[in-house]
Design a protein around this motif. Structure first.
Motif, mmCIF file in Angstrom:
data_model
loop_
_atom_site.group_PDB
_atom_site.id
_atom_site.type_symbol
_atom_site.label_atom_id
_atom_site.label_comp_id
_atom_site.label_asym_id
_atom_site.label_seq_id
_atom_site.Cartn_x
_atom_site.Cartn_y
_atom_site.Cartn_z
ATOM 1 N N PRO A 59 75.658 11.740 36.301
ATOM 2 C CA PRO A 59 77.118 11.702 36.212
ATOM 3 C C PRO A 59 77.840 11.694 37.547
ATOM 4 O O PRO A 59 77.241 12.756 38.126
ATOM 5 C CB PRO A 59 77.559 12.493 35.116
ATOM 6 C CG PRO A 59 76.487 13.629 34.906
ATOM 7 C CD PRO A 59 75.212 12.854 35.423
ATOM 8 N N THR A 60 78.829 10.970 37.768
ATOM 9 C CA THR A 60 79.536 11.300 39.118
ATOM 10 C C THR A 60 80.882 10.575 38.953
ATOM 11 O O THR A 60 81.038 10.141 38.092
ATOM 12 C CB THR A 60 78.746 10.613 40.218
ATOM 13 O OG1 THR A 60 79.267 10.850 41.613
ATOM 14 C CG2 THR A 60 78.702 9.025 39.984
ATOM 15 N N MET A 62 83.599 7.855 39.530
ATOM 16 C CA MET A 62 83.221 6.627 39.456
ATOM 17 C C MET A 62 84.484 5.798 39.646
ATOM 18 O O MET A 62 84.375 4.532 40.060
ATOM 19 C CB MET A 62 82.377 6.120 38.222
ATOM 20 C CG MET A 62 81.587 4.872 38.322
ATOM 21 S SD MET A 62 80.408 4.665 37.410
ATOM 22 C CE MET A 62 78.852 5.585 37.863
ATOM 23 N N GLU A 88 75.202 2.074 34.496
ATOM 24 C CA GLU A 88 75.782 3.263 35.067
ATOM 25 C C GLU A 88 77.013 3.443 34.419
ATOM 26 O O GLU A 88 77.358 4.595 34.395
ATOM 27 C CB GLU A 88 75.771 3.233 36.518
ATOM 28 C CG GLU A 88 76.560 1.864 37.099
ATOM 29 C CD GLU A 88 75.555 0.634 37.471
ATOM 30 O OE1 GLU A 88 75.883 -0.119 38.371
ATOM 31 O OE2 GLU A 88 74.470 0.564 36.745
ATOM 32 N N HIS A 89 77.721 2.588 33.895
ATOM 33 C CA HIS A 89 78.898 2.604 33.198
ATOM 34 C C HIS A 89 78.797 3.112 31.825
ATOM 35 O O HIS A 89 79.340 4.029 31.234
ATOM 36 C CB HIS A 89 79.791 1.437 33.180
ATOM 37 C CG HIS A 89 80.213 0.895 34.429
ATOM 38 N ND1 HIS A 89 80.658 -0.270 34.690
ATOM 39 C CD2 HIS A 89 80.287 1.444 35.629
ATOM 40 C CE1 HIS A 89 81.208 -0.530 35.870
ATOM 41 N NE2 HIS A 89 80.769 0.656 36.515
ATOM 42 N N MET A 92 78.054 6.755 32.149
ATOM 43 C CA MET A 92 79.271 7.419 32.238
ATOM 44 C C MET A 92 80.086 7.910 30.935
ATOM 45 O O MET A 92 80.875 8.663 30.730
ATOM 46 C CB MET A 92 80.130 6.948 33.363
ATOM 47 C CG MET A 92 79.709 7.598 34.765
ATOM 48 S SD MET A 92 79.608 9.160 34.939
ATOM 49 C CE MET A 92 81.104 9.664 35.133
ATOM 50 N N TRP A 95 78.269 10.419 28.931
ATOM 51 C CA TRP A 95 78.458 11.706 29.438
ATOM 52 C C TRP A 95 79.914 12.300 29.129
ATOM 53 O O TRP A 95 79.952 13.155 28.785
ATOM 54 C CB TRP A 95 78.329 11.912 30.847
ATOM 55 C CG TRP A 95 78.712 13.077 31.610
ATOM 56 C CD1 TRP A 95 78.044 14.167 31.490
ATOM 57 C CD2 TRP A 95 79.902 13.346 32.308
ATOM 58 N NE1 TRP A 95 78.430 15.190 32.299
ATOM 59 C CE2 TRP A 95 79.815 14.677 32.550
ATOM 60 C CE3 TRP A 95 80.984 12.780 32.472
ATOM 61 C CZ2 TRP A 95 80.755 15.422 33.236
ATOM 62 C CZ3 TRP A 95 82.064 13.381 33.134
ATOM 63 C CH2 TRP A 95 81.732 14.804 33.779
ATOM 64 N N SER A 96 80.826 11.254 29.127
ATOM 65 C CA SER A 96 82.114 11.646 29.005
ATOM 66 C C SER A 96 82.479 11.813 27.510
ATOM 67 O O SER A 96 83.341 12.702 27.067
ATOM 68 C CB SER A 96 83.312 10.349 29.397
ATOM 69 O OG SER A 96 83.028 10.216 30.703
ATOM 70 N N MET A 217 87.648 6.864 29.112
ATOM 71 C CA MET A 217 86.413 6.409 30.113
ATOM 72 C C MET A 217 86.266 5.109 30.106
ATOM 73 O O MET A 217 86.109 4.463 31.379
ATOM 74 C CB MET A 217 85.143 7.294 29.826
ATOM 75 C CG MET A 217 84.019 6.946 30.842
ATOM 76 S SD MET A 217 84.903 7.008 32.857
ATOM 77 C CE MET A 217 84.849 9.038 32.968
#
Length: 279
Positions: A59-60, A62, A88-89, A92, A95-96, A217
């Motif tokens: 996670p970062t 983005m 990668e989306h 995220m 993770w969100s 997100m």
């Protein structure tokens, strides 16, 4: 004597040619393995692809969209293009939804009564529904999100979107979305502390918290989503391979919207000021 020397010379050349061919074969094999294994990608922190486990990109930050803008633009979207979601989306979004945000205590992105964290998230991936790069896709199937490893664990292979949509009373957006999250609840994690109030109040609240995080997100990343609560629980449970104690609560299709929603804060101001003036 001369014939013997010529024979040795020819044999030496054959050895050299054989060595070159063997070296070329080894190089070709290595290149093939690299191309066939997307995990060899460089520059994606944390990404590793194995047969049954996908270690997701870490996670970062983005997006360049603010929380205010994400709330403004959030809508329930049911019409999607055929475009895939980027891995990668998806990472995220997961993770969100429920990822770790406080490593020391294991706290997560969604609040939970007493930090009991009763929810489990499954990910239904369609054919070419999640792109790893321009040429590779996550294989279709059902995965379970491992919160602490930030990984997808393969539960079953195959595109099950048709079955999932049928279990959701034929809602076609479940079938057409490249990805759907299936959120399940293990009520006992919460009820053992809070009793029946945990079942009827706290766990449903937490499902809503998770769903809103997914909305925001997904919106910030340019995707559309909608939370679905109408489905046959046991059918959905069977389709995703959930455990007996994991009760399905939400299906959340996610995809690239066919029509992007556009609104500005100025539009909201006009509405508010008009209501204030009694218009």
């Amino acid at each position: 004597m001369h014939a013997s020397r010529r024979a040795y010379a020819v044999l030496g050349k054959l050895h050299i040619i054989a060595g070159v061919l063997l070296s070329l074969a080894i190089i070709a094999y290595v290149l093939l393995m690299v191309l066939e294994r997307p995990s060899a990608r460089i520059g994606v922190p944390g990404l590793e692809l194995h047969e049954d486990v996908i270690y997701l990109p870490l996670p970062t930050r983005m997006t360049n969209i603010s929380v205010e803008e994400a709330i403004l633009l959030r809508r329930s979207i049911r019409e999607y293009t055929d475009d895939p979601i980027k891995l990668e989306h998806l990472a995220m979004i997961l993770w969100s939804a429920y990822g770790i945000t406080e490593p020391r205590w294991g706290l997560r992105a969604s609040p939970s009564a007493g930090a009991t964290y009763p929810l489990e998230v499954y990910v239904v991936v369609g054919e070419e529904g999640v792109s790893i790069n321009q040429t590779h896709y996550l294989k279709p199937g059902v995965y379970k999100y491992d919160v602490h490893k930030h990984a997808l664990i393969l539960v079953k292979e195959g595109d099950v979107r048709d079955e999932l949509a049928a279990a959701a009373l034929g809602q076609r957006w479940v079938k057409e979305a490249p990805v759907s999250l299936v959120v399940c609840a293990v009520f006992e994690r919460t009820t053992r502390i809070y009793g029946e109030r945990g079942r009827v109040r706290y766990v449903p609240m937490e499902v809503g918290h998770l769903g809103q995080n997914v909305y925001l997100m997904a919106t910030a990343l340019g995707y559309g989503t909608v939370v679905v609560g109408a489905f046959y629980d046991e059918s959905v449970q069977s389709i995703v391979g959930a455990l007996r104690e994991e009760v399905p609560m939400y299906i959340i299709p996610i995809g690239v919207p066919k029509t992007m929603h556009r609104v500005s804060f100025e539009d909201v101001w006009v509405h508010i000021e008009g209501v204030r003036r009694g218009q």
